[in-house]
Enzyme design. Sequence first.
Site, PDB file in Angstrom:
ATOM      1  N   SER A 123       6.770  -3.181   2.773  1.00  0.00           N
ATOM      2  CA  SER A 123       6.098  -3.472   1.539  1.00  0.00           C
ATOM      3  C   SER A 123       6.945  -4.382   0.635  1.00  0.00           C
ATOM      4  O   SER A 123       7.435  -5.373   0.967  1.00  0.00           O
ATOM      5  CB  SER A 123       5.621  -2.193   1.129  1.00  0.00           C
ATOM      6  OG  SER A 123       4.539  -2.355   0.065  1.00  0.00           O
TER       7      SER A 123
ATOM      8  N   ASP B 161      -5.574  -2.568   5.329  1.00  0.00           N
ATOM      9  CA  ASP B 161      -4.637  -2.230   3.854  1.00  0.00           C
ATOM     10  C   ASP B 161      -5.657  -2.235   2.838  1.00  0.00           C
ATOM     11  O   ASP B 161      -6.320  -3.479   2.302  1.00  0.00           O
ATOM     12  CB  ASP B 161      -3.807  -3.501   3.929  1.00  0.00           C
ATOM     13  CG  ASP B 161      -2.400  -3.006   3.085  1.00  0.00           C
ATOM     14  OD1 ASP B 161      -2.776  -2.131   1.979  1.00  0.00           O
ATOM     15  OD2 ASP B 161      -1.516  -3.384   3.385  1.00  0.00           O
TER      16      ASP B 161
ATOM     17  N   HIS C 130      -2.189   0.476   5.039  1.00  0.00           N
ATOM     18  CA  HIS C 130      -0.828   0.148   4.632  1.00  0.00           C
ATOM     19  C   HIS C 130       0.215   1.052   5.203  1.00  0.00           C
ATOM     20  O   HIS C 130       0.258   2.426   4.873  1.00  0.00           O
ATOM     21  CB  HIS C 130      -0.867   0.202   3.133  1.00  0.00           C
ATOM     22  CG  HIS C 130       0.490  -0.449   2.463  1.00  0.00           C
ATOM     23  ND1 HIS C 130       0.844  -1.855   2.781  1.00  0.00           N
ATOM     24  CD2 HIS C 130       1.587   0.037   1.779  1.00  0.00           C
ATOM     25  CE1 HIS C 130       2.043  -2.217   1.876  1.00  0.00           C
ATOM     26  NE2 HIS C 130       2.243  -1.043   1.344  1.00  0.00           N
TER      27      HIS C 130
END
Length: 328
Positions: free
Chosen positions: A124, A242, A295
């Site tokens: 991330s 995501d 995610h």
Amino acid sequence: MVKLTTVLSILATLPLISSSILPIKHQQLPLSDGDDSDTPLPLIIWHGLGDNYAADGLAEIAALAEDVNPGTLTYIIRIDDDASADRSATFFGNLTLQIEKVCADLAAHPILSTAPAVDALGFSQGGQFLRGYIERCNFPLVRSLVTFGSQHNGISEFQKCGSTDFLCRGAQGLLRSSTWSAFVQSRLVPAQYFRDPNQYDQYLEFSNFLADINNEREAKNQTYKENLEKLERFVMYVFEDDETVIPKETSWFAEVNGTDVTLLRDRAIYQEDWLGLRTLDKKGALKFEMTAGGHMSLSESLLKKVFSDNYGPYGKKLGGSEENREDL
């Protein structure tokens, strides 16, 4: 929910610094074909928002890296040795100072600093922070960078927060109230990679981090480009479903404005080669990958493939699919 005044009092203790950056210069030992040791290059990992370096999940990933490439030294980047403070630093802090600290920590590490190179894995926001490390100092030199769901072209919305995650909710309130103020830009981490195409002029003028490391301002930093071009492999993963990173296409450096998506190869940042991404692409080093799920949906089999294809001893021929897709 935490009071905004409490969050502001925390932020007020954090230092203010300009985003004008002078890349750090070090003498890196040159890589050569003679470096034929079977020992894998060290692996550095930078975790994401709301995580901390001592998390069990990161320890499991480090163990998996060792399992795939026996002998791998894994170093998990931390802003503070206290795990709670390290988590807080994913929300609050100045990215200029945080990256300077990481540069100093890695350069002083007795093993990392003497290795011929290191490999890097970013989860991330840790992905664009590692890219910032490469551009601004790159000592020890990074050979292969893999990022998962990273916000390379910024975010246009802040992620959703859990009902009891007061740090997250406090950060969200500040981001929405005064994104471009010097106070927020030097103290709220997600604000420093916030990028809304409808506020592009403000972004160029006030962004403390992303506008700089993406070389989007008129004055280009040639060192950033030269450092990124030294990568032998740059793999960018998008999570197909995501809903945390908005827009998800940012993980491939795509530009999203409403329903219009401009892929990296159609953007000026690529065509004019502001960062060296076109150079990496032309030599086959730039890879666009997609994986199923939301995610940070990471399976053991996916991570094993990443470790096998992209990491290992120096001099190893890096593997993986020859397909280099960029369609969403």
